[in-house]
Design an enzyme around this catalytic site. Structure first.
Site, PDB file in Angstrom:
ATOM      1  CG  MET A 128     -14.441   0.550  -4.007  1.00 27.68           C
ATOM      2  SD  MET A 128     -15.591   1.112  -2.707  1.00 27.68           S
ATOM      3  CE  MET A 128     -15.723  -0.391  -1.752  1.00 27.68           C
ATOM      4  NE  ARG A 165      -3.911  -1.759   2.387  1.00 31.18           N
ATOM      5  CZ  ARG A 165      -5.100  -1.808   1.789  1.00 31.18           C
ATOM      6  NH1 ARG A 165      -5.567  -0.770   1.142  1.00 31.18           N
ATOM      7  NH2 ARG A 165      -5.829  -2.902   1.859  1.00 31.18           N
ATOM      8  CD  GLN A 202     -31.944  12.111  -0.620  1.00 31.59           C
ATOM      9  OE1 GLN A 202     -31.698  13.230  -0.192  1.00 31.59           O
ATOM     10  NE2 GLN A 202     -32.903  11.875  -1.502  1.00 31.59           N
ATOM     11  CG  ASN A 254     -15.104   8.532   1.748  1.00 35.33           C
ATOM     12  OD1 ASN A 254     -15.224   8.214   0.554  1.00 35.33           O
ATOM     13  ND2 ASN A 254     -15.480   7.732   2.737  1.00 35.33           N
ATOM     14  CG  HIS A 278     -19.177   5.642   4.787  1.00 35.20           C
ATOM     15  ND1 HIS A 278     -18.428   4.581   4.329  1.00 35.20           N
ATOM     16  CD2 HIS A 278     -19.995   5.151   5.738  1.00 35.20           C
ATOM     17  CE1 HIS A 278     -18.775   3.495   5.004  1.00 35.20           C
ATOM     18  NE2 HIS A 278     -19.720   3.815   5.865  1.00 35.20           N
TER      19      HIS A 278
HETATM   20  N1  NHR Z   1      -8.597   5.976   3.750  1.00 35.86           N
HETATM   21  C1  NHR Z   1      -8.453   6.529   4.951  1.00 35.86           C
HETATM   22  N2  NHR Z   1      -7.211   6.570   5.455  1.00 35.86           N
HETATM   23  N3  NHR Z   1      -9.473   7.049   5.668  1.00 35.86           N
HETATM   24  C2  NHR Z   1     -10.717   6.974   5.170  1.00 35.86           C
HETATM   25  O1  NHR Z   1     -11.713   7.479   5.874  1.00 35.86           O
HETATM   26  C3  NHR Z   1     -10.954   6.374   3.902  1.00 35.86           C
HETATM   27  C4  NHR Z   1      -9.838   5.883   3.214  1.00 35.86           C
HETATM   28  C5  NHR Z   1     -10.003   5.270   1.971  1.00 35.86           C
HETATM   29  C6  NHR Z   1     -11.254   5.104   1.435  1.00 35.86           C
HETATM   30  C7  NHR Z   1     -13.737   5.236   1.589  1.00 35.86           C
HETATM   31  C8  NHR Z   1     -14.369   4.128   2.471  1.00 35.86           C
HETATM   32  C9  NHR Z   1     -15.887   4.166   2.421  1.00 35.86           C
HETATM   33  O2  NHR Z   1     -16.488   5.226   2.262  1.00 35.86           O
HETATM   34  C10 NHR Z   1     -12.373   5.541   2.137  1.00 35.86           C
HETATM   35  C11 NHR Z   1     -12.228   6.210   3.354  1.00 35.86           C
HETATM   36  C12 NHR Z   1     -12.569   1.097   1.092  1.00 35.86           C
HETATM   37  C13 NHR Z   1     -12.652   0.217   2.157  1.00 35.86           C
HETATM   38  C14 NHR Z   1     -12.003  -1.149   2.072  1.00 35.86           C
HETATM   39  O3  NHR Z   1     -12.126  -1.947   2.986  1.00 35.86           O
HETATM   40  C15 NHR Z   1     -13.297   0.621   3.299  1.00 35.86           C
HETATM   41  C16 NHR Z   1     -13.856   1.881   3.372  1.00 35.86           C
HETATM   42  C17 NHR Z   1     -13.760   2.775   2.309  1.00 35.86           C
HETATM   43  C18 NHR Z   1     -13.120   2.370   1.163  1.00 35.86           C
HETATM   44  N4  NHR Z   1     -11.271  -1.442   0.975  1.00 35.86           N
HETATM   45  C19 NHR Z   1     -10.552  -2.698   0.758  1.00 35.86           C
HETATM   46  C20 NHR Z   1      -9.040  -2.466   0.992  1.00 35.86           C
HETATM   47  O4  NHR Z   1      -8.400  -3.460   1.389  1.00 35.86           O
HETATM   48  C21 NHR Z   1     -10.691  -3.182  -0.674  1.00 35.86           C
HETATM   49  C22 NHR Z   1     -12.100  -3.472  -1.013  1.00 35.86           C
HETATM   50  C23 NHR Z   1     -12.306  -3.659  -2.519  1.00 35.86           C
HETATM   51  O5  NHR Z   1     -11.375  -3.455  -3.322  1.00 35.86           O
HETATM   52  O6  NHR Z   1     -13.441  -3.975  -2.895  1.00 35.86           O
HETATM   53  O7  NHR Z   1      -8.529  -1.385   0.710  1.00 35.86           O
HETATM   54  O8  NHR Z   1     -16.549   3.107   2.600  1.00 35.86           O
HETATM   55  C1  GAR Z   2     -21.506   5.188  -3.299  1.00 33.39           C
HETATM   56  O1  GAR Z   2     -22.642   4.701  -2.640  1.00 33.39           O
HETATM   57  C2  GAR Z   2     -20.439   5.563  -2.291  1.00 33.39           C
HETATM   58  O2  GAR Z   2     -20.966   6.148  -1.137  1.00 33.39           O
HETATM   59  C3  GAR Z   2     -19.876   4.216  -1.969  1.00 33.39           C
HETATM   60  O3  GAR Z   2     -19.839   3.516  -3.194  1.00 33.39           O
HETATM   61  C4  GAR Z   2     -20.821   4.054  -4.077  1.00 33.39           C
HETATM   62  C5  GAR Z   2     -20.106   4.561  -5.291  1.00 33.39           C
HETATM   63  O4  GAR Z   2     -21.032   4.904  -6.278  1.00 33.39           O
HETATM   64  N1  GAR Z   2     -18.554   4.310  -1.435  1.00 33.39           N
HETATM   65  C6  GAR Z   2     -18.001   3.333  -0.775  1.00 33.39           C
HETATM   66  O5  GAR Z   2     -18.611   2.333  -0.450  1.00 33.39           O
HETATM   67  C7  GAR Z   2     -16.557   3.540  -0.443  1.00 33.39           C
HETATM   68  N2  GAR Z   2     -16.058   2.370   0.158  1.00 33.39           N
HETATM   69  P1  GAR Z   2     -20.577   5.731  -7.548  1.00 33.39           P
HETATM   70  O6  GAR Z   2     -19.314   5.084  -8.109  1.00 33.39           O
HETATM   71  O7  GAR Z   2     -21.727   5.554  -8.488  1.00 33.39           O
HETATM   72  O8  GAR Z   2     -20.359   7.148  -7.140  1.00 33.39           O
END
Ligand code: NHR
Ligand code: GAR
Length: 225
Positions: A100, A75, A183, A117, A119
């Site tokens: 993601m 990472r 929304q 972000n 969420h």
């Molecule tokens: N990074 C940090 N440091 N802090 C946050 O608040 C973040 C972030 C990166 C992304 C979006 C988040 C969401 O809105 C986000 C917020 C990915 C995962 C995850 O588990 C969780 C939360 C969010 C985004 N990702 C896996 C990973 O191992 C991969 C999952 C996949 O590829 O499908 O990175 O939900």
């Molecule tokens: C949205 O619902 C967003 O909040 C969520 O994924 C969707 C993306 O839609 N984000 C996450 O879950 C981040 N982990 P989009 O690609 O159509 O904007």
């Protein structure tokens, strides 16, 4: 057309990070084209080459970059390459829109107070993935979405604005997700516009400040309208 910021007269350069469909990106593009964003989306970056959001960006004439995580051993190396790439566009704001990949503390520190972000839950409820299924399983009667500043704590950064939706009888995760997504498309452009126009910031104590007033709780869309 990017609209102008009142303080500088130029739109704020923004980078949007996606992994998928990009419907939130589309909402931002639509707001920009309507002259309502005070921002200029300079680049859309995806970690997946097949993300439909890349097509949306190209159709809007926005530069796209693909930085796949697959070629990187860890990472830290991926995030260093991502920071490098973004540096070329000098963004004043980085917008995660369905991105993601969890970002390292080092990456996050480089954009402190300048990264959002969205969420799909009413944080602090249901951080992480599969939020709609989890809201259903918890028996929540209300669900929604939150725009927050990104910190190293996953989905734990200071919240800016939330939109609520009811959980309805017969909902499954997909129906609920669609109701929430509609929304999201309202609150994300609003938050970006506030930030880009200088109305919204993160202060040095980690509080969200809107119109010179610290927020004691996120703005609720239903109280704005
Ligand atoms: N990074 C940090 N440091 N802090 C946050 O608040 C973040 C972030 C990166 C992304 C979006 C988040 C969401 O809105 C986000 C917020 C990915 C995962 C995850 O588990 C969780 C939360 C969010 C985004 N990702 C896996 C990973 O191992 C991969 C999952 C996949 O590829 O499908 O990175 O939900
Ligand atoms: C949205 O619902 C967003 O909040 C969520 O994924 C969707 C993306 O839609 N984000 C996450 O879950 C981040 N982990 P989009 O690609 O159509 O904007």
């Amino acid at each position: 057309m990017p609209s102008e910021r009142p303080d500088t007269g130029t739109p704020l350069p923004v980078a949007v990070l996606i992994s998928g469909s990009g419907s939130n990106l589309q909402a931002l593009i639509d707001a920009q084209q309507a002259g309502e964003l005070a921002a200029d989306i300079r680049v859309v970056v995806s970690n997946r080459a097949d993300a439909y959001g890349l097509t949306r960006a190209r159709q809007a004439g926005i530069e796209t970059q693909v930085l796949s995580h697959r070629g990187f051993p860890n990472r830290a190396d991926y995030d260093a390459a991502l920071a490098d790439l973004l540096g070329d566009f000098d963004p004043g704001l980085v917008v995660l829109a369905g991105f993601m990949r969890i970002l390292t503390p080092e990456f996050v520190a480089g954009f402190h107070g300048r990264m959002f972000n969205i969420h799909p839950s009413l944080l602090p409820k249901h951080p992480g993935l599969h939020t709609h299924q989890r809201a259903l399983e918890a028996g929540d009667t209300e669900h929604g979405a939150t725009v927050h500043f990104v910190t190293e704590e996953l989905d734990g950064g200071p919240a800016v604005i939330q939109a609520r939706v009811p959980v309805l009888p017969g909902d499954d995760a997909d129906r609920l997700a669609a109701r929430v997504l509609a929304q999201e498309h309202r609150i994300y452009p609003l938050a970006v516009r506030w930030f880009a126009s200088g109305r919204l910031r993160l202060d040095d104590t980690g509080h969200v400040v809107l119109d010179d007033k610290p927020l004691s709780a996120p703005v609720r869309l239903d109280e704005l309208i």
